[in-house]
Design a protein around this motif. Structure first.
Motif, mmCIF file in Angstrom:
data_model
loop_
_atom_site.group_PDB
_atom_site.id
_atom_site.type_symbol
_atom_site.label_atom_id
_atom_site.label_comp_id
_atom_site.label_asym_id
_atom_site.label_seq_id
_atom_site.Cartn_x
_atom_site.Cartn_y
_atom_site.Cartn_z
ATOM 1 N N LYS A 159 0.819 -1.188 -0.063
ATOM 2 C CA LYS A 159 0.106 0.019 -0.001
ATOM 3 C C LYS A 159 0.882 1.289 0.029
ATOM 4 C CE LYS A 159 -1.729 -1.093 4.053
ATOM 5 N NZ LYS A 159 -1.124 -2.341 4.296
ATOM 6 N N SER A 160 1.716 1.106 0.857
ATOM 7 C CA SER A 160 2.540 2.462 0.965
ATOM 8 C C SER A 160 3.657 2.680 -0.119
ATOM 9 C CB SER A 160 3.517 2.366 2.336
ATOM 10 O OG SER A 160 2.926 2.279 3.441
ATOM 11 N N THR A 161 3.967 1.699 -0.700
ATOM 12 C CA THR A 161 4.806 1.753 -2.109
ATOM 13 C C THR A 161 3.926 2.117 -2.997
ATOM 14 O OG1 THR A 161 5.852 -0.235 -0.957
ATOM 15 C CG2 THR A 161 6.044 0.363 -3.499
ATOM 16 N N PHE B 259 -2.748 9.982 1.762
ATOM 17 C CA PHE B 259 -2.724 9.934 3.047
ATOM 18 C C PHE B 259 -2.005 8.571 3.408
ATOM 19 C CE2 PHE B 259 -6.480 12.307 2.310
ATOM 20 C CZ PHE B 259 -6.444 13.463 3.352
ATOM 21 N N ASP B 260 -1.150 8.508 4.309
ATOM 22 C CA ASP B 260 -0.472 7.041 4.495
ATOM 23 C C ASP B 260 -0.702 6.872 5.965
ATOM 24 O OD1 ASP B 260 0.783 4.844 4.610
ATOM 25 O OD2 ASP B 260 2.764 5.306 4.048
ATOM 26 N N GLU B 261 -1.653 6.135 6.157
ATOM 27 C CA GLU B 261 -2.041 5.894 7.580
ATOM 28 C C GLU B 261 -2.146 7.005 8.697
ATOM 29 O OE1 GLU B 261 -1.192 2.040 9.149
ATOM 30 O OE2 GLU B 261 -0.566 1.160 7.117
ATOM 31 N N PRO B 262 -2.749 7.952 8.164
ATOM 32 C CA PRO B 262 -2.593 9.214 9.108
ATOM 33 C C PRO B 262 -2.928 9.011 10.291
ATOM 34 C CG PRO B 262 -4.529 9.588 7.498
ATOM 35 C CD PRO B 262 -3.617 8.162 7.163
HETATM 36 MG MG LIG Z 1 2.784 1.245 4.944
#
Ligand SMILES: [Mg+2]
Ligand SMILES: Nc1ncnc2c1ncn2[C@@H]1O[C@H](COP(=O)(O)OP(=O)(O)OP(=O)(O)O)[C@@H](O)[C@H]1O
Lengths: 357, 294
Positions: free
Chosen positions: A43-45, A158-161
């Motif tokens: 996901k983050s990638t 948004f990355d797991e904000p």
């Molecule tokens: Mg991540």
């Protein structure tokens, strides 16, 4: 405002880890799309490739009409909210918000106007002269949001904000983010591994697993018709029960059981049943009956969870029911399931078998 | 408040365990310091036969002595030059190494080696490299049209000792800067990149301000090093010359005391040095430790 078009995006990290294995996705202008999946699924990638923080190994990325594969993050006209907020610790809140505008050569008056407008919107005016370390987690979160929106970018990433906030604040901020996005109508791509957050925020949900898309759809579509065993167990809490069809054939009681099970499409060998779809009282429609022993009763306020063991097998199963039924651990219970509640899957392929439900 | 405590029988054991450290400190630090303090108040005649108590006369004479005042300013130039050079070179190396992923450890190890070299040996090394007749640097400078000779030019000599002293300290500074850089979360740099700051701007507006604690700490350490720990470098290269151009305070203590045999003056100079160390230490602990946090 812009759409984000992702075509065949892949990421291979130096060292050979293939984190993203070909993703196609279009985020419409103003849409709120949530990427959800287990830890390490990429996901983050994927998000960082959209932001320009990771290079793209293969595929094409368009933001609006522009192809942005080779552009620097600053040129992509996006803003990102990080999990740890990434506020500049040596700058005041005002300067944190103003930094991106200064770098882009905005006039002082304009900077002040925009920062103050954003601060008012997020109710952080009082904190403008403070340093980030003088703020609580929730306030920092707001500042991070503010920094993203002062620039009025084409898209928010948004990355797991919310994952560093406590449970209560998380719900509160979740609602605020949703409201804010509704109001600003900025295209948003949001990463989380919390499926409740994903369900509640998303206009459209993307379930990722091991670098690939498992399913795309509105949260309710995905909940109602999970496309694979993975999605079935990942979305929904407690997770969907998976029961071998053979078991139901031999142990499923009720007058209509045989007809009902034969109605399942060809190739089905596993049946998914949501914990809410196992009823304690017989419905009027045709139904299936299963017997079980109650092993553990869990009262969770408005609802209860019944952990049972199906009779004649060691299959653990969860039932969710409203209120607190008068049951005792060790007791034998019967549950009733209607045809609508049966999700047919094939174990081999891991996929849902096409059905009319 | 009750903490778990190990108890030993007998009262002598704690003292015995502390004794080596206390004895070393007494013999090598406290005792010589007291002696210097005492001697700074005395004057010996030229033949060492007669010693008389002269109070603060040694100090008064020092501050009236132009050689001493020159040495003070030479020391200031030397300390500032060495600190600036070693810190900026170290910062440059650290930022470069910090960008590397795979080869980082190899470079770090190589860059730390100079620190293990004795100052005198480093000095000799530089003496060779800068030797006006056989050295490589004068040869290259000659081709560029500059005639290098640190034996006659005070400026050249100062440059030489600064380079030689700074070189050794780079390794130490490098390690601290690298650690400092690595403690800056990557996401801050990424946020700044998204906020439209290029690499240079990111460095000066984000990275450098966040390194301030490290920078201040190293500044004090480097000044202390340049002022007190560079005897070997000076001794091996210029020996304070030409014409006192590189005669820094520590070297002058030695030259006046052991060569010039003016023990009273030499002792007074070391007392002044001690006072400077104490002052710097106070600055370090009182001022910097508290002021530099964001
Ligand atoms: Mg991540
Ligand atoms: N810089 C990197 N170098 C090599 N491999 C990496 C790198 N970053 C991530 N990976 C690998 O890529 C895969 C996907 O990582 P990613 O960070 O995208 O996961 P994620 O879905 O965001 O997980 P989480 O929910 O834990 O944040 C993982 O297997 C991870 O080990």
């Amino acid at each position: 405002m812009a759409s984000i078009r992702i075509e065949g995006l892949e990421k291979t990290y130096p060292g050979g880890v293939k984190a993203v294995k070909g993703i196609d996705l279009e985020v419409a202008d103003g849409e709120f799309v949530v990427l959800v999946g287990p830890s390490g699924c990429g996901k983050s990638t994927l998000l960082r490739m959209v932001a320009g923080l990771e290079t793209i190994s293969a595929g094409a990325l368009h933001i609006g009409e522009r192809r942005v594969n080779e552009l620097e993050p600053a040129q992509r006209d996006i803003a990102m909210v990080f999990q740890n907020y990434a506020l500049y610790p040596h700058m005041t809140v005002f300067d944190n918000l103003a930094y991106g505008l200064k770098n882009r050569g905005f006039k002082r008056d304009e900077i002040r106007r925009r920062v103050e407008a954003a601060a008012t919107m997020l109710e952080i005016e009082a904190f403008l002269p403070r340093k980030p370390r003088q703020l609580s987690g929730g306030q920092r979160q707001r500042v991070a949001m503010g920094r993203a929106l002062v620039r009025e970018p084409a898209a928010f990433l948004f990355d797991e904000p919310l994952s560093n906030l406590d449970a209560k604040l998380r719900v509160q901020m979740r609602v605020e983010i949703k409201k804010l996005q509704r109001r600003l109508k900025t295209t948003s791509l949001y990463v989380t591994h919390d499926q409740l957050e994903a369900m509640t925020l998303a206009d459209r949900l993307v379930v990722l697993n091991d670098g690939r898309i498992e399913q795309v759809g509105t949260p309710m579509e995905i909940y109602a018709r999970p496309a694979s065993l993975f999605v079935a167990t990942f979305i929904g809490s407690p997770a969907m029960n998976l029961i071998p069809l053979d078991y139901l054939h031999t142990n499923g009681g009720g007058d209509t059981a045989t007809a009902l099970l034969h109605d399942l499409p060809e190739g089905t060998d596993i049946v998914g049943i949501r914990p809410d779809d196992l009823h304690m009282r017989a419905p009027s429609e045709p139904h299936l009956v299963v017997e079980s022993t109650l092993e553990l009763f869990e009262a969770a306020g408005a609802e209860s969870h019944l952990y049972v063991c199906l009779a004649g097998s060691d299959q653990p199963t969860v039932i969710r029911t409203a209120g607190q039924p008068p049951v005792a651990e060790g007791e034998t219970l019967r549950f009733y399931v209607t045809r609508d509640a049966l999700h047919p899957f094939n174990r081999e392929s891991g996929k849902r078998i096409g059905d009319h439900g | 408040m009750q903490t778990k405590r190990m108890t030993f029988p007998g009262r002598w054991l704690p003292y015995a365990l502390l004794a080596p450290q206390v004895i070393v400190t007494l013999i090598f630090f406290i005792w010589p310091s007291l002696q210097a303090l005492y001697m700074s108040l005395l004057r010996e005649d030229a033949f060492g036969l007669n010693t008389s108590f002269v109070g603060l006369a040694n100090f008064r004479r020092l501050f009236a002595d132009t050689y001493y005042l020159d040495s003070l300013s030479v020391t200031a130039v030397f300390a500032i030059g060495t600190t600036l050079l070693s810190m900026s070179a170290a910062l440059l190396l650290a930022t470069t190494v910090n960008r590397m992923l795979r080869s980082r450890n190899g470079y770090t190890t190589l860059l730390v080696w100079p620190y293990a070299i004795a100052p005198a040996i480093a000095g000799v090394l530089w003496w060779f490299i800068f030797n006006p007749s056989i050295g490589i640097v004068p040869y290259v400078l000659e081709m560029l049209g500059y005639r290098w000779n640190h034996r006659t030019s005070g400026t050249d000599a100062m440059a030489l000792v600064i380079i030689a002293a700074a070189w050794k300290q780079i390794a130490y500074n490098f390690l601290f800067f690298l650690a400092g850089l690595q403690s800056i979360p990557q996401s801050l740099i990424e946020a700044a990149a998204i906020d439209g700051a290029g690499p240079v701007k990111r460095f000066w507006t984000i990275v450098f301000p966040l390194l301030t604690p490290t920078t201040f700490f190293l500044m004090v350490v480097n000044v202390v090093y340049a002022m007190f720990d560079t005897f070997g470098v000076i001794h091996a290269t210029t020996q304070g010359g030409p014409a006192q151009a590189t005669n820094i305070l520590v070297y002058k203590v030695y030259a006046d005391g052991f060569v010039g045999l003016n023990l009273g003056s030499s002792a007074a100079q070391s007392v002044i040095l001690m006072a400077i160390v104490v002052a710097l230490t106070v600055v370090q602990f009182r001022f910097i430790e508290r002021r530099v946090n964001y």
